[in-house]
Motif scaffolding. Sequence first.
Motif, mmCIF file in Angstrom:
data_model
loop_
_atom_site.group_PDB
_atom_site.id
_atom_site.type_symbol
_atom_site.label_atom_id
_atom_site.label_comp_id
_atom_site.label_asym_id
_atom_site.label_seq_id
_atom_site.Cartn_x
_atom_site.Cartn_y
_atom_site.Cartn_z
ATOM 1 N N LYS A 131 1.415 7.623 -0.115
ATOM 2 C CA LYS A 131 1.271 8.827 -0.925
ATOM 3 C C LYS A 131 1.171 8.397 -2.375
ATOM 4 O O LYS A 131 2.045 7.708 -2.879
ATOM 5 N N ASN A 132 0.087 8.761 -3.041
ATOM 6 C CA ASN A 132 -0.149 8.311 -4.402
ATOM 7 C C ASN A 132 0.719 9.062 -5.407
ATOM 8 O O ASN A 132 1.087 10.216 -5.178
ATOM 9 N N ARG A 144 -1.332 -0.323 -14.965
ATOM 10 C CA ARG A 144 -0.633 0.876 -14.478
ATOM 11 C C ARG A 144 0.400 1.360 -15.489
ATOM 12 O O ARG A 144 0.567 2.558 -15.691
ATOM 13 N N GLU A 147 3.423 6.457 -11.872
ATOM 14 C CA GLU A 147 2.644 5.236 -11.640
ATOM 15 C C GLU A 147 3.174 4.090 -12.493
ATOM 16 O O GLU A 147 3.308 2.950 -12.017
ATOM 17 N N TYR A 178 -3.008 14.371 -15.041
ATOM 18 C CA TYR A 178 -2.374 13.121 -14.639
ATOM 19 C C TYR A 178 -1.768 12.377 -15.823
ATOM 20 O O TYR A 178 -0.649 11.852 -15.734
ATOM 21 N N THR A 216 0.849 -1.188 0.000
ATOM 22 C CA THR A 216 0.000 0.000 0.000
ATOM 23 C C THR A 216 0.885 1.238 0.000
ATOM 24 O O THR A 216 1.946 1.259 0.632
ATOM 25 N N MET A 217 0.443 2.248 -0.721
ATOM 26 C CA MET A 217 1.205 3.477 -0.852
ATOM 27 C C MET A 217 0.619 4.534 0.074
ATOM 28 O O MET A 217 -0.585 4.775 0.066
#
Length: 365
Positions: A104-105, A167, A112, A329, A101-102
């Motif tokens: 901070k995305n 991703r 990504e 993004y 789990t991250m």
Amino acid sequence: MEEKKKPAGKKSPLAIGGFIAVLLSQGKLLLGLLKLGKAGGAIISMFITIWAYAYLAPLPFAIGIVLMILIHELGHVFAAKMKGLPVSAPVFIPFLGALITMKKNPTDAATEAFIGIGGPILGTIGGVAAFGLGVYTDSPVIVSVAYAAFYLNLINLLPIHPLDGGRISTAVTRWLWILGLIGGLVFIYYINSRVSQLVFFVIWAMFAWDLYKKYVKYRNREELLSVSTRFDFGADHLLQQGYIIPGENHTRDLEYTTYSDLQGPAESRQTIVMYWQGIGFEGHALLPQQSIIKRVQLIKVERMQKENGFYLGLQVKVDYSPLGIQELYYDVPAKTRWKFGIAYLALALFLLYMIRLVHQVGIID
């Protein structure tokens, strides 16, 4: 007379029982691992996953495949660390693999994709190492572990979120997601295991629904959000000038400017500066995300007498529309898209070659 070998796919109940007994006998060790925090949880989940796989395969194979999964996940961890993003230790889930789990995305598709491709690259390197060791020692079990590693890393390259291929596709072209929708159904059809079919169908269905919401159902819908903030404004000078103080229900649109800091405490945050020129008011507030400001409105005025003077409590509402993901993004330079595209294709072809090579070697059935 040729000695009969025990089928590789069956696990001796005695061996499984022995493995469980070893785990149960190490109660103090397990308690110590729990005290290690994140690393302890990862190690415990590894043991549980090995134990689960040991029901279906020989214990050495179960250990080997979990090690291959660990190497794959460490590829994601190392890639995230290189980008300065904090991540959790891997958590293993029997028959589903592992996940991190991250905290901070990623802020862009290129980051990504970089984190996404890190897992299959290191996982493939681990598989090649296992294959070389298996061939050198003439070990069918180790070669089988390598084969499984190649196969699992190839599956992960399917352009479907949340798989790694989905991703990576964000930095290549999102049109690959259409290929993932079609290829995913074909892949599900040819899976032999009913349980695996169900798991991958759930993943595929969630991916398809997410695409439908983003690009069909809500494609033209502009999201309008509001945030309120309050300022205590010293107003003694207004009384001295004989200014008529507005009532509590006074409303008006305020002038504003907006900017984003490139560094400092508010790095990458959008600041809005609002003005009420008539009384000399200037207020600053941070927006939750990068947005297009629609309206800045004073919605309430409170009169307050404090020890150090007269104040107005100004409540302001800001209407804004978050900038679309597509606008920021997925804005990836063409050169970067080509780099990820070539790496993605080369990795997939190499894994296909290694799967074929394992069959040519003939150490496993």
